[in-house]
Design an enzyme around this catalytic site. Sequence first.
Site, PDB file in Angstrom:
ATOM      1  N   GLU A   1      13.401  -7.841  14.344  1.00 57.32           N
ATOM      2  CA  GLU A   1      14.921  -8.392  14.122  1.00 57.32           C
ATOM      3  C   GLU A   1      15.800  -7.501  13.507  1.00 57.32           C
ATOM      4  O   GLU A   1      16.984  -7.497  13.458  1.00 57.32           O
ATOM      5  CB  GLU A   1      14.786  -9.555  13.238  1.00 57.32           C
TER       6      GLU A   1
ATOM      7  N   GLU B   1       5.080 -11.619   7.631  1.00 53.64           N
ATOM      8  CA  GLU B   1       5.895 -10.326   7.749  1.00 53.64           C
ATOM      9  C   GLU B   1       5.780  -9.411   6.880  1.00 53.64           C
ATOM     10  O   GLU B   1       4.813  -8.732   6.813  1.00 53.64           O
ATOM     11  CB  GLU B   1       7.495 -11.044   7.912  1.00 53.64           C
TER      12      GLU B   1
ATOM     13  N   GLU C   1       9.137 -13.063   4.876  1.00 52.73           N
ATOM     14  CA  GLU C   1       9.656 -12.565   3.277  1.00 52.73           C
ATOM     15  C   GLU C   1       8.554 -13.122   2.327  1.00 52.73           C
ATOM     16  O   GLU C   1       8.626 -13.793   1.588  1.00 52.73           O
ATOM     17  CB  GLU C   1      10.895 -13.178   2.938  1.00 52.73           C
TER      18      GLU C   1
ATOM     19  N   PRO D   1       0.882  -1.127   0.015  1.00 54.36           N
ATOM     20  CA  PRO D   1       0.159  -0.044   0.131  1.00 54.36           C
ATOM     21  C   PRO D   1       0.822   1.325   0.034  1.00 54.36           C
ATOM     22  O   PRO D   1       1.974   1.428   0.847  1.00 54.36           O
ATOM     23  CB  PRO D   1      -0.875  -0.108   1.293  1.00 54.36           C
TER      24      PRO D   1
ATOM     25  N   HIS E   1       9.309 -25.015  11.116  1.00 56.56           N
ATOM     26  CA  HIS E   1       9.871 -23.895  10.441  1.00 56.56           C
ATOM     27  C   HIS E   1      10.547 -24.466   9.095  1.00 56.56           C
ATOM     28  O   HIS E   1      11.156 -25.330   9.100  1.00 56.56           O
ATOM     29  CB  HIS E   1      10.995 -23.368  11.305  1.00 56.56           C
TER      30      HIS E   1
HETATM   31  C1  NOJ Z   1      14.396 -14.057   8.502  1.00 57.46           C
HETATM   32  C2  NOJ Z   1      13.169 -14.172   9.348  1.00 57.46           C
HETATM   33  O1  NOJ Z   1      12.593 -12.949   9.240  1.00 57.46           O
HETATM   34  C3  NOJ Z   1      13.373 -14.427  10.702  1.00 57.46           C
HETATM   35  O2  NOJ Z   1      12.333 -14.360  11.588  1.00 57.46           O
HETATM   36  C4  NOJ Z   1      14.122 -15.842  10.632  1.00 57.46           C
HETATM   37  O3  NOJ Z   1      14.669 -16.066  12.020  1.00 57.46           O
HETATM   38  C5  NOJ Z   1      15.230 -15.933   9.666  1.00 57.46           C
HETATM   39  N1  NOJ Z   1      14.739 -15.348   8.456  1.00 57.46           N
HETATM   40  C6  NOJ Z   1      15.822 -17.251   9.625  1.00 57.46           C
HETATM   41  O4  NOJ Z   1      14.967 -17.933   8.877  1.00 57.46           O
END
Ligand code: NOJ
Length: 654
Positions: free
Chosen positions: A467, A461, A443, A183, A369
């Site tokens: 992070e 995200e 991503e 947006p 994950h």
């Molecule tokens: C980027 C992600 O946003 C993060 O949360 C993750 O820990 C790392 N990649 C490794 O996968």
Amino acid sequence: MFKLLKRPFLEHSHEVKSPDGRISCKIELKFGKVTYSIKKDNKVVLRDSRLGFKLKGAEPLMDGLMIVRVQESSFDETWERQWGEEKYVRNNYNEVALYLSEMGGDKRLFTVRFRVFDDGVAFRYEFPPQPSFTSLVIADELTEFNVDSNAKAWKIPAYQPDRYEYNYERWPVDALVQSVHTPLTIETPLGDVISIHEAALYNYGSVTLKLNERRVLQTDITPLSDGMRAYVDLPFNTPWRVVMIADSAIGLTQNRMIYSLNPAPRTDIDFSFVEPLKFMGIWWAMFVGEWTWARGDRHGATTEHATEYIDACKRLGIKGLLVEGWNNGWDGDWLQNGSDSDFLHPTEDYDLPNIAHYAKQLGVELIGHNETVGFIDNYEAQLEKAYQYYTSLGIHYIKTGYAGSMMVTGGNREFHHSQIGVRHYQKTVELAAKYGIMLDIHEPIKGTGIERTWPNLLTREGARGQEYEGGALSPSHACILPFTRLLAGGMDYTSGIFDVTNEAKKLRSTLARQLAYYVTIYSGMQMAADRPRFYEEVRPDAYKFIRDVPVSFEKSVPLLGEIGVYYVVARQGRDEANWYIGGVTNEEAHKVRLSLEFLEDGEYIAEIYRDGDDANYRNNQLSIAIESRKVTRNDFLEIWMAPGGGFAVRLVKQ
Ligand code: NOJ
């Protein structure tokens, strides 16, 4: 109302008004070309903006057009969200579909369908099946959004290695010569706030925007590696092009057009398994360097650590546990070695079947994950087997990741937000639905409201999250997100870091602000991102808010805000009488006076978690005041937010 015209219109002007009459959209056919324009309260929002396409191997689709049929209709329904910022959403608009045909040549047909809501306008192109026109190779989409060039846009750049993870900057529209993502929120000189976005993005490149040769904002659909924007077979409808319109920035945050423009879930898929949740993770310990993703002495994903964290989840009342670095593929430079990632085999120090069994016994959801690094062929080759394997272990939540700067597929490098990327993400969402799996996509492709149809896509995200703390995030960022990125849906911001002063990753945040995020940044999966000892031993009093705050809400009432300055919102918990308020400010302190008139009659205890009087994000982050008092809807709450600070309030109905 349906009009099949006896003689086609060669010139025509058609106006559609919003149900409340304030917004009007005029679609005009002149000299064989179609344009549209938007006004609010009779003031211009978008000037004449062109529509059309350039195609590969065929004439452009934009000239020599006539209207052969006009269809008007109205729609008003209130639909229910399975989870989200509110339970009910009203989908109310007036619509016109203009059926167009070329006058000469192949007489190709397409339709432009416009919907005018009280809070914006949406339109899409529809291509019906037709004998001489069976597929399209889109070389360019020429849709314009003719905004006043003096308007100011909050932009992040497109086509960059870190995808959507950039700091927002406020630029004059006139300066947008490089593509930016949507947006795209824009403050107009007349005081309106609009956001240009898209809804129901399927099988097409995503919209980025930049000035065209007429210095008008135009779609720059993310190209594939061969330069084309999309390959589609007819019939085909493009995603909706959406212009959200509000009197003020805070009003914009209530816009739910993108969801209403997506269809309800398919009735042949049972989504009753979907449940939003809070989760912890073997995660932040890697960011501060205590543990590693890779195997070795400090490997985070070990049986021992996972068992400890499962016990902690149980004690802390957190439903889910994410474990990163559990599988083969993290040793060495994992960003380079992503093509070898193995989603089916745990490392030898991680006893996945037994851990899954233990989690189940304690009623904790183990979250898988899958870090693909963007090597989607490698992931797709394992996808179905992996999802089968996880469900056999009782794992129903997966966090996926695409940390590479591009997607690698078929020997080509493609943008995450290209047609190929869009198709890949969709494949994972649909397969996950088949196996009863819920997703948190990092991503990701940006949100375009498809969670209405695919409620198992609980969050993503798709912007800078916590992070990036430790240098790359300023306090203003979280005051920009509600007016920009969050208009595209919930975000996994990885909130709740209590170890704010850690020199390895020092946050530009006070402790109280970490609690605010659970309300200001909506997410269907909300992380309590720090290590359990910070919740149990260091600040159990502050942790209480994280335990109490829900992940799904009955109602949301945006209270106050200015883009990049501050933001305050109140939300009522889903199926409960209690309310939660969150507020954040930028690098400046900010005092707010909040009317509580959104509450029902009766008494509430306000449990207030606010910055201490001497707090600030630079050198006194941990100063927090936790206090409670009785309030009713006739009261006001006055709360001071420290520089880089914030607050959270729980209002418990008596
Ligand atoms: C980027 C992600 O946003 C993060 O949360 C993750 O820990 C790392 N990649 C490794 O996968």
